[in-house]
Design a protein around this motif. Structure first.
Motif, PDB file in Angstrom:
ATOM      1  N   SER A  44     -16.707  -9.367 -52.047  1.00 18.63           N
ATOM      2  CA  SER A  44     -15.466  -9.928 -51.480  1.00 18.63           C
ATOM      3  C   SER A  44     -15.510  -9.913 -49.960  1.00 18.63           C
ATOM      4  CB  SER A  44     -14.246  -9.139 -51.961  1.00 18.63           C
ATOM      5  OG  SER A  44     -14.087  -9.282 -53.344  1.00 18.63           O
ATOM      6  N   ASP A  45     -16.024  -8.830 -49.386  1.00 18.39           N
ATOM      7  CA  ASP A  45     -16.169  -8.750 -47.931  1.00 18.39           C
ATOM      8  C   ASP A  45     -17.133  -9.820 -47.422  1.00 18.39           C
ATOM      9  OD1 ASP A  45     -14.439  -6.609 -47.932  1.00 18.39           O
ATOM     10  OD2 ASP A  45     -15.990  -5.099 -47.553  1.00 18.39           O
ATOM     11  N   LEU A  46     -18.194 -10.082 -48.182  1.00 22.57           N
ATOM     12  CA  LEU A  46     -19.159 -11.103 -47.796  1.00 22.57           C
ATOM     13  C   LEU A  46     -18.515 -12.487 -47.808  1.00 22.57           C
ATOM     14  CD1 LEU A  46     -22.080 -11.865 -47.061  1.00 22.57           C
ATOM     15  CD2 LEU A  46     -22.549 -11.986 -49.523  1.00 22.57           C
ATOM     16  N   VAL A  47     -17.736 -12.777 -48.846  1.00 23.89           N
ATOM     17  CA  VAL A  47     -17.046 -14.065 -48.937  1.00 23.89           C
ATOM     18  C   VAL A  47     -16.085 -14.218 -47.759  1.00 23.89           C
ATOM     19  CG1 VAL A  47     -15.381 -15.403 -50.296  1.00 23.89           C
ATOM     20  CG2 VAL A  47     -17.293 -14.254 -51.444  1.00 23.89           C
ATOM     21  N   LYS A  48     -15.359 -13.170 -47.447  1.00 26.06           N
ATOM     22  CA  LYS A  48     -14.420 -13.196 -46.314  1.00 26.06           C
ATOM     23  C   LYS A  48     -15.178 -13.421 -45.002  1.00 26.06           C
ATOM     24  CE  LYS A  48     -10.981 -10.353 -43.970  1.00 26.06           C
ATOM     25  NZ  LYS A  48     -10.371  -9.039 -43.877  1.00 26.06           N
ATOM     26  N   TYR A  49     -16.276 -12.707 -44.817  1.00 22.39           N
ATOM     27  CA  TYR A  49     -17.088 -12.862 -43.605  1.00 22.39           C
ATOM     28  C   TYR A  49     -17.562 -14.310 -43.476  1.00 22.39           C
ATOM     29  CZ  TYR A  49     -20.760 -12.228 -40.137  1.00 22.39           C
ATOM     30  OH  TYR A  49     -21.535 -12.348 -39.009  1.00 22.39           O
ATOM     31  N   GLN A  50     -18.035 -14.863 -44.567  1.00 24.52           N
ATOM     32  CA  GLN A  50     -18.554 -16.230 -44.562  1.00 24.52           C
ATOM     33  C   GLN A  50     -17.447 -17.214 -44.171  1.00 24.52           C
ATOM     34  OE1 GLN A  50     -19.518 -17.931 -48.366  1.00 24.52           O
ATOM     35  NE2 GLN A  50     -21.175 -19.153 -47.516  1.00 24.52           N
ATOM     36  N   LYS A  51     -16.260 -17.045 -44.726  1.00 27.63           N
ATOM     37  CA  LYS A  51     -15.144 -17.943 -44.415  1.00 27.63           C
ATOM     38  C   LYS A  51     -14.718 -17.831 -42.954  1.00 27.63           C
ATOM     39  CE  LYS A  51     -13.286 -18.307 -49.045  1.00 27.63           C
ATOM     40  NZ  LYS A  51     -12.221 -17.951 -49.969  1.00 27.63           N
ATOM     41  N   GLU A  52     -14.772 -16.616 -42.416  1.00 26.17           N
ATOM     42  CA  GLU A  52     -14.339 -16.390 -41.038  1.00 26.17           C
ATOM     43  C   GLU A  52     -15.404 -16.761 -40.009  1.00 26.17           C
ATOM     44  OE1 GLU A  52     -13.246 -12.263 -41.027  1.00 26.17           O
ATOM     45  OE2 GLU A  52     -11.347 -12.648 -42.057  1.00 26.17           O
ATOM     46  N   THR A 102     -18.001  -0.656 -53.789  1.00 23.53           N
ATOM     47  CA  THR A 102     -18.429  -1.230 -55.046  1.00 23.53           C
ATOM     48  C   THR A 102     -19.093  -2.570 -54.792  1.00 23.53           C
ATOM     49  OG1 THR A 102     -16.343  -2.396 -55.387  1.00 23.53           O
ATOM     50  CG2 THR A 102     -16.500  -0.149 -56.266  1.00 23.53           C
ATOM     51  N   TRP A 103     -19.840  -3.031 -55.756  1.00 29.02           N
ATOM     52  CA  TRP A 103     -20.501  -4.318 -55.596  1.00 29.02           C
ATOM     53  C   TRP A 103     -19.475  -5.419 -55.391  1.00 29.02           C
ATOM     54  CZ3 TRP A 103     -21.154  -9.295 -56.963  1.00 29.02           C
ATOM     55  CH2 TRP A 103     -22.339  -9.909 -56.575  1.00 29.02           C
ATOM     56  N   SER A 104     -18.441  -5.428 -56.234  1.00 29.12           N
ATOM     57  CA  SER A 104     -17.443  -6.494 -56.128  1.00 29.12           C
ATOM     58  C   SER A 104     -16.671  -6.413 -54.811  1.00 29.12           C
ATOM     59  CB  SER A 104     -16.488  -6.466 -57.326  1.00 29.12           C
ATOM     60  OG  SER A 104     -15.835  -5.225 -57.409  1.00 29.12           O
ATOM     61  N   GLY A 105     -16.434  -5.208 -54.321  1.00 26.20           N
ATOM     62  CA  GLY A 105     -15.755  -5.058 -53.032  1.00 26.20           C
ATOM     63  C   GLY A 105     -16.593  -5.584 -51.890  1.00 26.20           C
TER      64      GLY A 105
END
Length: 114
Positions: free
Chosen positions: A48-56, A42-45
């Motif tokens: 969320s993965d993009l935000v996690k990738y960016q933080k990591e 999904t778009w929101s999923g």
């Protein structure tokens, strides 16, 4: 046929309007066949993965296929949606706002980004 059309909408095939979150949930409730052996994208999923990738990754975004193939492909789709090209459905204002909130480069560069 209708089932094939929903599959194309699920995979966000060019020229097909993506399924909404509500449509995805309804189709999942009836165990729709194209969900077998596929992770829900999904778009929101993916956001969320993009935000996690960016933080990591020290605030970086995936810029090549080898960084994260799925996210890289998804970001390319969002760039096309931002620019309203290739038959993709444009991003909603909410989606644009979410991408802006994480300083996603495609939002700030808009139509100039290639």
């Amino acid at each position: 046929n209708w089932i094939e059309s929903q599959g194309k909408r699920y995979t966000e095939t060019k020229g097909h309007k993506p399924l909404s979150e509500e449509e995805l949930e309804l189709l999942e409730q009836i165990d729709f066949p194209f969900f077998e052996n596929q992770s829900r994208m999904t778009w929101s999923g993916m956001f969320s993965d993009l935000v996690k990738y960016q933080k990591e990754n020290d605030g970086r975004f995936p810029t090549s296929h080898k960084d994260d193939p799925d996210l890289n492909r998804w970001m390319r789709h969002q760039r096309s949606r931002m620019r309203s090209v290739y038959g993709y459905v444009p991003l909603s204002e909410e989606q644009k706002s979410l991408l802006e909130s994480i300083d996603c480069p495609m939002v700030h560069q808009g139509a100039d980004m290639r």
